[in-house]
Design a protein around this motif. Structure first.
Motif, PDB file in Angstrom:
ATOM      1  N   UNK A   1       0.743  11.458 -19.766  1.00 23.50           N
ATOM      2  CA  UNK A   1       2.096  10.908 -19.722  1.00 23.50           C
ATOM      3  C   UNK A   1       2.132   9.619 -18.899  1.00 23.50           C
ATOM      4  N   UNK A   2       1.409   9.613 -17.772  1.00 22.03           N
ATOM      5  CA  UNK A   2       1.298   8.387 -16.977  1.00 22.03           C
ATOM      6  C   UNK A   2       0.646   7.273 -17.791  1.00 22.03           C
ATOM      7  N   UNK A   3      -0.451   7.610 -18.444  1.00 17.26           N
ATOM      8  CA  UNK A   3      -1.192   6.594 -19.189  1.00 17.26           C
ATOM      9  C   UNK A   3      -0.362   6.040 -20.349  1.00 17.26           C
ATOM     10  N   UNK A   4       0.364   6.924 -21.045  1.00 20.81           N
ATOM     11  CA  UNK A   4       1.188   6.458 -22.154  1.00 20.81           C
ATOM     12  C   UNK A   4       2.315   5.557 -21.666  1.00 20.81           C
ATOM     13  N   UNK A   5       2.939   5.936 -20.547  1.00 16.34           N
ATOM     14  CA  UNK A   5       4.029   5.117 -20.006  1.00 16.34           C
ATOM     15  C   UNK A   5       3.517   3.778 -19.508  1.00 16.34           C
ATOM     16  N   UNK A   6       2.360   3.772 -18.860  1.00 13.84           N
ATOM     17  CA  UNK A   6       1.775   2.502 -18.399  1.00 13.84           C
ATOM     18  C   UNK A   6       1.384   1.619 -19.575  1.00 13.84           C
ATOM     19  N   UNK A   7       0.950   2.258 -20.670  1.00 13.59           N
ATOM     20  CA  UNK A   7       0.577   1.471 -21.851  1.00 13.59           C
ATOM     21  C   UNK A   7       1.792   0.779 -22.463  1.00 13.59           C
ATOM     22  N   UNK A   8       2.982   1.330 -22.232  1.00 15.63           N
ATOM     23  CA  UNK A   8       4.206   0.701 -22.723  1.00 15.63           C
ATOM     24  C   UNK A   8       4.686  -0.423 -21.810  1.00 15.63           C
ATOM     25  N   UNK A   9       4.008  -0.615 -20.697  1.00 16.87           N
ATOM     26  CA  UNK A   9       4.365  -1.693 -19.795  1.00 16.87           C
ATOM     27  C   UNK A   9       5.356  -1.316 -18.712  1.00 16.87           C
ATOM     28  N   UNK A  10       5.625  -0.016 -18.534  1.00 16.54           N
ATOM     29  CA  UNK A  10       6.553   0.412 -17.496  1.00 16.54           C
ATOM     30  C   UNK A  10       5.897   0.342 -16.125  1.00 16.54           C
ATOM     31  N   UNK A  11       6.688  -0.040 -15.120  1.00 12.19           N
ATOM     32  CA  UNK A  11       6.192  -0.045 -13.750  1.00 12.19           C
ATOM     33  C   UNK A  11       6.132   1.380 -13.222  1.00 12.19           C
ATOM     34  N   UNK A  12       5.372   1.574 -12.130  1.00 12.97           N
ATOM     35  CA  UNK A  12       5.181   2.925 -11.604  1.00 12.97           C
ATOM     36  C   UNK A  12       6.504   3.576 -11.219  1.00 12.97           C
ATOM     37  N   UNK A  13       7.411   2.799 -10.646  1.00 14.31           N
ATOM     38  CA  UNK A  13       8.708   3.361 -10.286  1.00 14.31           C
ATOM     39  C   UNK A  13       9.489   3.827 -11.494  1.00 14.31           C
ATOM     40  N   UNK A  14       9.447   3.050 -12.571  1.00 11.35           N
ATOM     41  CA  UNK A  14      10.143   3.440 -13.796  1.00 11.35           C
ATOM     42  C   UNK A  14       9.478   4.648 -14.442  1.00 11.35           C
ATOM     43  N   UNK A  15       8.145   4.692 -14.369  1.00 11.68           N
ATOM     44  CA  UNK A  15       7.428   5.843 -14.929  1.00 11.68           C
ATOM     45  C   UNK A  15       7.843   7.123 -14.206  1.00 11.68           C
ATOM     46  N   UNK A  16       7.904   7.049 -12.882  1.00 10.19           N
ATOM     47  CA  UNK A  16       8.289   8.229 -12.103  1.00 10.19           C
ATOM     48  C   UNK A  16       9.723   8.637 -12.394  1.00 10.19           C
ATOM     49  N   UNK A  17      10.620   7.667 -12.474  1.00  7.10           N
ATOM     50  CA  UNK A  17      12.041   7.966 -12.617  1.00  7.10           C
ATOM     51  C   UNK A  17      12.407   8.395 -14.036  1.00  7.10           C
TER      52      UNK A  17
END
Length: 403
Positions: free
Chosen positions: A302-318
């Motif tokens: 889930x982290x990797x998929x969200x990062x692949x979409x260009x989301x920042x770590x804060x947005x990924x967490x939230x």
């Protein structure tokens, strides 16, 4: 007339015939019924014995029973209350009600603050910053290993060591810290503020409904209508408009030193403040571990998929991780909310007058020990069941629905 024959492959299988219960010990249903009757009878017999023995002992000692004492004048001084109270006029019933409200005041505020603090510390333990992660781990491992009663006494001693009102620690004119508690500036509440609060609740309902409409629109067309302008208009614009139409009243009552103490504003007593600090810091250490385990339960993909979409770590967490981890966090979090509520009964150790303290004083003055204990048990049972029902509803609301 033609006759139709049903296809035997389409005819449902007949249900197996039910066997009648045989009055034989070899029949499992008969044995189960007998054991249930025996257990229920034993419980009823024990309850009858305890109740009859208690009534006999009370009669032998000429101790009156019942709740008639609730209508008598209390004469119990209560330092802080959310309702007007005069010990020379008001009854034991009103005193107990004030104790219940004091308990709810601690539990409600404590649950909110402990959730916020515990969530931040739990996320901090997973931080890539070495110092932040170690500080969060030290907090959790230290606070969880110290008994709560000792922490309450520690915070109460610290607050008693603050300076007198004339040398108070202050933040501008709005906050003063003394050995007599915390004094805060208070808004002079007017009908316009009540109307604005009602408008805010209406706006909140409207925002939720608009969000659901936006979700349906996105599912149908793939385009999501803008939600934040509507939310801003309903949550901020509508209350401000109501407040402005009703005259824009805004008066703040600031605390002022007069004589040996402050006058005006709102006061948080040292007992309440120490109890709140102890409950929040202690419970937050457990909530932090619950949050950390819930985040770790979310697959790394889930982290990797969200990062692949260009989301920042804060947005990924939230937006990605925390919503999924809630399904793991909510059940044990409910237990911590219940523990915080029940642990508030330790308030009697530092002099805060919650329901336990007021009920203990009441039963000492009236001799109605059984009724006093019953009131305490009923209050905590109702509060705990209310928390459980709400959290179970919320847990079912966010649960994944299989298609």
């Amino acid at each position: 007339m033609s006759q139709t024959v049903a296809d035997p492959r389409l005819v449902g299988a007949r249900a197996a015939p039910k066997r009648r219960m045989r009055l034989s010990w070899s029949d499992p249903r008969f044995r189960a019924t007998v054991w249930q009757v025996v257990i229920v009878g034993a419980v009823a017999l024990i309850a009858w014995y305890l109740i009859s023995n208690t009534i006999a002992n009370l009669d032998a000692r000429h101790i009156a029973t019942g709740f008639a004492f609730l209508g008598r004048i209390a004469g119990i001084p209560i330092g802080e209350s959310l309702l007007p109270y005069n010990p020379a006029v008001n009854t034991y019933g009103r005193a107990l009600l004030i104790g219940v409200l004091n308990t709810i005041k601690v539990a409600a505020v404590g649950v909110v603050l402990a959730t916020i603090l515990g969530t931040l510390i739990g996320i901090g333990r997973l931080s890539t910053n070495w110092l932040l992660a170690k500080l969060a781990a030290f907090y959790v491992e230290t606070l969880r290993d110290i008994p709560l009663l000792l922490q309450l006494l520690f915070w109460y001693t610290i607050l008693q060591g603050l300076p007198a009102p004339r040398q108070a620690l202050h933040l501008g004119n709005a906050l003063y810290l003394t050995n007599r508690g915390m004094r805060l500036a208070e808004l002079d509440w007017q009908p316009a503020h009540t109307a604005a609060a009602v408008a805010f609740l209406i706006g909140l309902c409207g925002t939720i409904l608009w969000g659901r409409y936006a979700d349906r629109k996105q599912d149908a067309t793939g385009v999501r209508p803008a939600t934040w302008p509507i939310a801003l208009l309903l949550l901020a614009g509508l209350p401000l408009l109501v407040w402005a139409v009703m005259g824009e009243p805004f008066t703040v009552d600031y605390p002022v030193l007069r004589g040996f103490n402050f006058q005006g504003g709102i006061t948080l007593s040292p007992e309440y403040f120490a109890l709140l600090l102890g409950l929040v810091t202690y419970t937050a250490s457990y909530i932090a571990e619950i949050v950390r385990s819930g985040i770790l339960a979310v697959p790394k993909g889930q982290w990797e998929a969200a990062n692949a979409l260009g989301l920042r770590n804060g947005e990924v967490m939230r937006k990605v991780i925390l919503p999924q981890s809630l399904r793991v966090i909510i059940p044990p979090l409910t237990s911590q909310y219940l523990n915080l509520t029940k642990n508030s009964s330790l308030a009697v150790a530092i002099g805060y007058q919650d329901i336990v303290s007021v009920a203990n004083t009441t039963l000492n003055q009236t001799g109605q020990a059984i009724e006093g204990i019953a009131v305490i048990m009923a209050v905590y049972l109702v509060i705990s069941l209310s928390i459980s029902l709400f959290m179970n509803w919320y847990n079912a609301h966010i649960a994944l629905v299989e298609r």
